[in-house]
Every structure is written in C-alpha cells, then in structure tokens.
Design a protein around this motif. Structure first.
Motif, PDB file in Angstrom:
ATOM      1  N   ALA A  75     111.307  36.067  60.758  1.00  0.00           N
ATOM      2  CA  ALA A  75     109.716  35.602  60.199  1.00  0.00           C
ATOM      3  C   ALA A  75     109.269  36.652  59.519  1.00  0.00           C
ATOM      4  O   ALA A  75     108.755  36.577  58.396  1.00  0.00           O
ATOM      5  N   TYR A  76     109.152  37.749  59.852  1.00  0.00           N
ATOM      6  CA  TYR A  76     108.399  38.714  59.268  1.00  0.00           C
ATOM      7  C   TYR A  76     109.153  39.140  57.981  1.00  0.00           C
ATOM      8  O   TYR A  76     108.502  39.390  56.968  1.00  0.00           O
ATOM      9  N   GLY A  77     110.821  39.229  58.187  1.00  0.00           N
ATOM     10  CA  GLY A  77     111.201  39.456  56.637  1.00  0.00           C
ATOM     11  C   GLY A  77     111.102  38.400  55.806  1.00  0.00           C
ATOM     12  O   GLY A  77     111.296  38.852  54.451  1.00  0.00           O
ATOM     13  N   PHE A  78     110.985  37.192  56.287  1.00  0.00           N
ATOM     14  CA  PHE A  78     110.801  36.229  55.179  1.00  0.00           C
ATOM     15  C   PHE A  78     109.527  36.497  54.401  1.00  0.00           C
ATOM     16  O   PHE A  78     109.713  36.528  53.175  1.00  0.00           O
ATOM     17  N   VAL A  79     108.414  36.816  54.809  1.00  0.00           N
ATOM     18  CA  VAL A  79     107.201  36.939  54.154  1.00  0.00           C
ATOM     19  C   VAL A  79     107.565  38.366  53.456  1.00  0.00           C
ATOM     20  O   VAL A  79     107.004  38.458  52.169  1.00  0.00           O
ATOM     21  N   ARG A  80     108.035  39.356  53.834  1.00  0.00           N
ATOM     22  CA  ARG A  80     107.990  40.482  53.336  1.00  0.00           C
ATOM     23  C   ARG A  80     108.975  40.502  52.009  1.00  0.00           C
ATOM     24  O   ARG A  80     108.733  40.845  51.040  1.00  0.00           O
ATOM     25  N   ASN A  81     110.134  39.762  52.026  1.00  0.00           N
ATOM     26  CA  ASN A  81     111.109  39.476  51.046  1.00  0.00           C
ATOM     27  C   ASN A  81     110.777  38.670  49.992  1.00  0.00           C
ATOM     28  O   ASN A  81     111.347  38.710  48.673  1.00  0.00           O
ATOM     29  N   ILE A  87     105.612  40.142  44.784  1.00  0.00           N
ATOM     30  CA  ILE A  87     104.461  39.978  44.275  1.00  0.00           C
ATOM     31  C   ILE A  87     103.522  41.196  44.082  1.00  0.00           C
ATOM     32  O   ILE A  87     102.911  41.567  42.952  1.00  0.00           O
ATOM     33  N   ILE A  88     103.142  42.078  45.235  1.00  0.00           N
ATOM     34  CA  ILE A  88     102.490  43.245  45.177  1.00  0.00           C
ATOM     35  C   ILE A  88     103.202  44.136  44.718  1.00  0.00           C
ATOM     36  O   ILE A  88     102.648  45.436  44.366  1.00  0.00           O
ATOM     37  N   GLY A  89     104.581  44.546  44.923  1.00  0.00           N
ATOM     38  CA  GLY A  89     105.020  45.609  44.533  1.00  0.00           C
ATOM     39  C   GLY A  89     105.600  46.532  45.685  1.00  0.00           C
ATOM     40  O   GLY A  89     104.937  46.606  46.490  1.00  0.00           O
ATOM     41  N   SER A  90     106.538  47.280  45.558  1.00  0.00           N
ATOM     42  CA  SER A  90     107.249  48.282  46.603  1.00  0.00           C
ATOM     43  C   SER A  90     106.158  49.427  47.010  1.00  0.00           C
ATOM     44  O   SER A  90     106.363  50.019  48.009  1.00  0.00           O
ATOM     45  N   HIS A  91     105.238  49.756  46.086  1.00  0.00           N
ATOM     46  CA  HIS A  91     104.293  50.901  46.316  1.00  0.00           C
ATOM     47  C   HIS A  91     103.298  50.493  47.352  1.00  0.00           C
ATOM     48  O   HIS A  91     102.812  51.185  48.151  1.00  0.00           O
ATOM     49  N   ASP A  92     102.649  49.238  47.372  1.00  0.00           N
ATOM     50  CA  ASP A  92     101.607  48.858  47.838  1.00  0.00           C
ATOM     51  C   ASP A  92     101.710  47.770  49.082  1.00  0.00           C
ATOM     52  O   ASP A  92     100.840  47.835  49.589  1.00  0.00           O
ATOM     53  N   PHE A  93     102.959  47.079  49.045  1.00  0.00           N
ATOM     54  CA  PHE A  93     102.950  45.809  49.869  1.00  0.00           C
ATOM     55  C   PHE A  93     102.881  46.059  51.406  1.00  0.00           C
ATOM     56  O   PHE A  93     102.589  45.352  51.909  1.00  0.00           O
ATOM     57  N   VAL A  94     103.331  47.282  51.876  1.00  0.00           N
ATOM     58  CA  VAL A  94     103.511  47.441  53.293  1.00  0.00           C
ATOM     59  C   VAL A  94     102.344  47.371  54.112  1.00  0.00           C
ATOM     60  O   VAL A  94     102.172  46.478  55.207  1.00  0.00           O
ATOM     61  N   ARG A  95     101.049  47.642  53.436  1.00  0.00           N
ATOM     62  CA  ARG A  95      99.899  47.686  54.137  1.00  0.00           C
ATOM     63  C   ARG A  95      99.224  46.350  54.262  1.00  0.00           C
ATOM     64  O   ARG A  95      98.413  45.892  55.133  1.00  0.00           O
ATOM     65  N   ASN A 254      97.395  34.186  47.666  1.00  0.00           N
ATOM     66  CA  ASN A 254      96.711  35.629  48.206  1.00  0.00           C
ATOM     67  C   ASN A 254      97.495  36.920  47.924  1.00  0.00           C
ATOM     68  O   ASN A 254      96.735  37.734  47.309  1.00  0.00           O
ATOM     69  N   ALA A 255      98.755  36.815  47.777  1.00  0.00           N
ATOM     70  CA  ALA A 255      99.480  37.852  47.343  1.00  0.00           C
ATOM     71  C   ALA A 255      99.225  38.190  45.717  1.00  0.00           C
ATOM     72  O   ALA A 255      99.005  39.430  45.439  1.00  0.00           O
ATOM     73  N   MET A 256      99.177  37.082  45.239  1.00  0.00           N
ATOM     74  CA  MET A 256      98.998  37.434  43.818  1.00  0.00           C
ATOM     75  C   MET A 256      97.452  37.869  43.395  1.00  0.00           C
ATOM     76  O   MET A 256      97.343  38.902  42.531  1.00  0.00           O
ATOM     77  N   TYR A 257      96.543  37.329  44.052  1.00  0.00           N
ATOM     78  CA  TYR A 257      95.052  37.809  43.891  1.00  0.00           C
ATOM     79  C   TYR A 257      95.054  39.319  44.606  1.00  0.00           C
ATOM     80  O   TYR A 257      94.328  40.244  43.642  1.00  0.00           O
ATOM     81  N   ILE A 258      95.838  39.933  45.479  1.00  0.00           N
ATOM     82  CA  ILE A 258      95.758  41.271  45.674  1.00  0.00           C
ATOM     83  C   ILE A 258      96.381  42.052  44.709  1.00  0.00           C
ATOM     84  O   ILE A 258      95.976  43.084  44.406  1.00  0.00           O
ATOM     85  N   SER A 259      97.604  41.381  44.383  1.00  0.00           N
ATOM     86  CA  SER A 259      98.170  42.225  43.338  1.00  0.00           C
ATOM     87  C   SER A 259      97.192  42.428  42.093  1.00  0.00           C
ATOM     88  O   SER A 259      97.302  43.534  41.436  1.00  0.00           O
ATOM     89  N   GLY A 260      96.443  41.485  41.698  1.00  0.00           N
ATOM     90  CA  GLY A 260      95.618  41.392  40.651  1.00  0.00           C
ATOM     91  C   GLY A 260      94.579  42.610  40.673  1.00  0.00           C
ATOM     92  O   GLY A 260      94.109  43.227  39.744  1.00  0.00           O
ATOM     93  N   ALA A 261      93.969  42.378  42.110  1.00  0.00           N
ATOM     94  CA  ALA A 261      93.015  43.277  42.309  1.00  0.00           C
ATOM     95  C   ALA A 261      93.343  44.782  42.156  1.00  0.00           C
ATOM     96  O   ALA A 261      92.590  45.834  42.100  1.00  0.00           O
ATOM     97  N   LEU A 262      94.551  44.967  42.696  1.00  0.00           N
ATOM     98  CA  LEU A 262      95.101  46.296  42.567  1.00  0.00           C
ATOM     99  C   LEU A 262      95.615  46.846  41.372  1.00  0.00           C
ATOM    100  O   LEU A 262      95.953  48.199  40.886  1.00  0.00           O
ATOM    101  N   ALA A 263      96.056  46.022  40.324  1.00  0.00           N
ATOM    102  CA  ALA A 263      96.375  46.436  39.169  1.00  0.00           C
ATOM    103  C   ALA A 263      95.474  47.270  38.282  1.00  0.00           C
ATOM    104  O   ALA A 263      94.141  46.986  38.273  1.00  0.00           O
ATOM    105  N   ASP A 264      95.900  47.969  37.240  1.00  0.00           N
ATOM    106  CA  ASP A 264      95.224  48.580  36.470  1.00  0.00           C
ATOM    107  C   ASP A 264      94.815  48.127  35.237  1.00  0.00           C
ATOM    108  O   ASP A 264      93.757  48.972  34.349  1.00  0.00           O
ATOM    109  N   GLU A 265      95.290  47.078  35.106  1.00  0.00           N
ATOM    110  CA  GLU A 265      94.966  46.270  33.821  1.00  0.00           C
ATOM    111  C   GLU A 265      94.671  44.730  34.073  1.00  0.00           C
ATOM    112  O   GLU A 265      95.243  44.213  34.962  1.00  0.00           O
ATOM    113  N   HIS A 266      93.785  44.207  33.255  1.00  0.00           N
ATOM    114  CA  HIS A 266      93.635  42.678  33.482  1.00  0.00           C
ATOM    115  C   HIS A 266      95.081  41.852  33.346  1.00  0.00           C
ATOM    116  O   HIS A 266      95.764  42.019  32.418  1.00  0.00           O
TER     117      HIS A 266
END
Length: 266
Positions: A75-81, A87-95, A254-266
């Motif tokens: 179950a955990y791996g399904f959401v992770r993968n 969506i969020i990227g390998s640098h930030d997704f873990v938290r 939700n993941a897309m919005y988090i990714s957009g909030a962390l992005a450095d460009e619009h």
C-alpha cells in the motif's frame, strides 16, 4: 441507502424521486448539544482503521515480511511509486509520502463506505466534509510554498508566469491569483463531492424506482422493476470504480499542488 428507501417509495399513485434531502441524516447521538451524525462517525472510523492498519503493519518489521507487513508495504509503495516520486520528484517526495499515503487510504475508505453493506453512505457526498479536507490540503501546500519561497516570493511564483510580456501582467496576475490561490480548494472539493453525491443518488433512484414499479405498475412494472434493479447493480459496480478513481485523483492533485509550491518557476 436502506434507511431512505422505505421513505422514498410511496404506496400511493405517485413516485417521489430522491433528492438532496436523503443526505440530511439525523444525529445518531448528541455531545454537549452538538449532534453527531453518521458521516462524522465514518470519518472517525476511517481514521482509526487507516492509522491502526499502518501502525500494526509497521510494528514488527522483518527482513522477510509477514502478511500484514507485506500488504502495508504494498500500500505504501503504491502511493510512493505512482504518485509521490513521479509528481514531486526524487529530491523532496520522501517527507510528503506519509501524508499522501494516509490521505489516499483515508479518502478511499470513506468513498468505499458507500458500497459497504449496512453502511451504504459515501462520507464525502456531504459537501462540508469534502470542503474541509480540501481546505486542509490548501493550507498544507500553501504553507510549504511560503516556507520555501517566503510570502511575497510565493505569491510571485503563483501569479507571474515566466517569459510573459510585462504589458499583459496586469491582466494575467489577477487571473492567476484567482485560479491558483482561490479556486483550487473549491474545485478539489467539488470534484470529490459531486462524484460521490451523483453516484449515491443514482443508486437510490434505481433501487427505489424499481420497487415502486414492481408494486404499483402492474405488468409493465413487473418487467421494468427488475430491469431497474439490474441497472442499480451495474451502477453499484461502476460506483466502486469511481470511488477508487476519485481517491486517486484527489491525492494526485494534492501531489501536483505540492510540487507546484516547491518549484522554482511558475
């Protein structure tokens, strides 16, 4: 649904189709003058079941997992993968992975309550429940963006697209603010609420309509009534698919919005 069926089908000459009133359930009990309804209890039950499951699955971690740990890891791996890492990227997704995993299974279980016998009520068919959950998501991804970019920097990120002529910015900035800041929680909640609302009301309509036809319309009703129940069964299976998809879409956005909030460009 079984609670409303008896009140919807009249024994007289006319059929009263189900309306929004079937979602206004009376309180099960009151605490300090505040009525506790069935959807409220379902939210609590879903939180206990999802939280309890992952706590038990992770309590005895082994190199060779037992059945419960195996299911929990799956179950955990399904959401992770399928959501967080892509969506969020390998640098930030873990938290954000624990939040997204809990959110997905919480929404999924509350949606599936609409198809579970003796419960038969999707929690988020009540608009207030869906808007409260979307409001929580709105606070989280905006707080993340403000934390990273600062308040003014985040507003600029959300409202000023890169590479756009300065002459058009006075027109574009209000539209981007309206779209990215104000409307997102509304559309996020509305999508979930509308699908749960429509699916449940269709099930009630075909079920109670079939009963009415069978009891009040003679030979035609004897044919059309069972046919309506066949359609009710088909809608019930379709609704299970919609319940799963809407939980996935809610977490994906939700993941897309988090990714957009962390992005450095619009």
């Amino acid at each position: 649904m079984h609670l409303t069926a008896a009140t919807l089908v009249t024994t007289g000459e006319s059929f009263t189709p189900p309306g929004p009133a079937i979602f206004d359930l009376p309180p099960v009990f009151s605490v300090g003058g505040v009525g506790v309804t069935k959807p409220m209890l379902q939210l609590l039950l879903a939180a206990l079941l999802v939280g309890g499951f992952f706590v038990l699955a992770a309590r005895q971690r082994r190199l060779v997992p037992n059945k419960l740990q195996f299911v929990g890891e799956g179950a955990y791996g399904f959401v992770r993968n399928t959501v967080a890492r892509d969506i969020i990227g390998s640098h930030d997704f873990v938290r954000f992975l624990p939040y997204l995993t809990a959110l997905f299974f919480f929404v999924l279980l509350n949606n599936l309550f609409g198809s579970i016998p003796f419960i038969e009520f999707p929690t988020f068919s009540r608009a207030g429940m869906a808007y409260a959950l979307a409001g929580l998501s709105w606070v989280i991804y905006n707080a993340i963006g403000i934390q990273k970019h600062g308040f003014l920097g985040y507003l600029k990120l959300q409202t000023v697209p890169a590479g756009v002529s300065k002459a058009i910015l006075p027109l574009l900035i209000p539209l981007e603010f309206f779209s990215n800041i104000l409307v997102r929680p509304v559309t996020l909640a509305l999508r979930l609420f509308a699908n749960m609302f429509a699916g449940h009301i269709l099930l009630v309509l075909f079920s109670t309509g079939g009963l009415y036809l069978l009891e009040n319309q003679g030979v035609i009703g004897a044919i059309a009534g069972p046919l309506a129940w066949v359609l009710a069964i088909a809608v019930a299976f379709l609704e299970i698919l919609v319940q799963v998809l809407q939980a996935y879409v809610f977490v994906l956005l939700n993941a897309m919005y988090i990714s957009g909030a962390l992005a450095d460009e619009h």
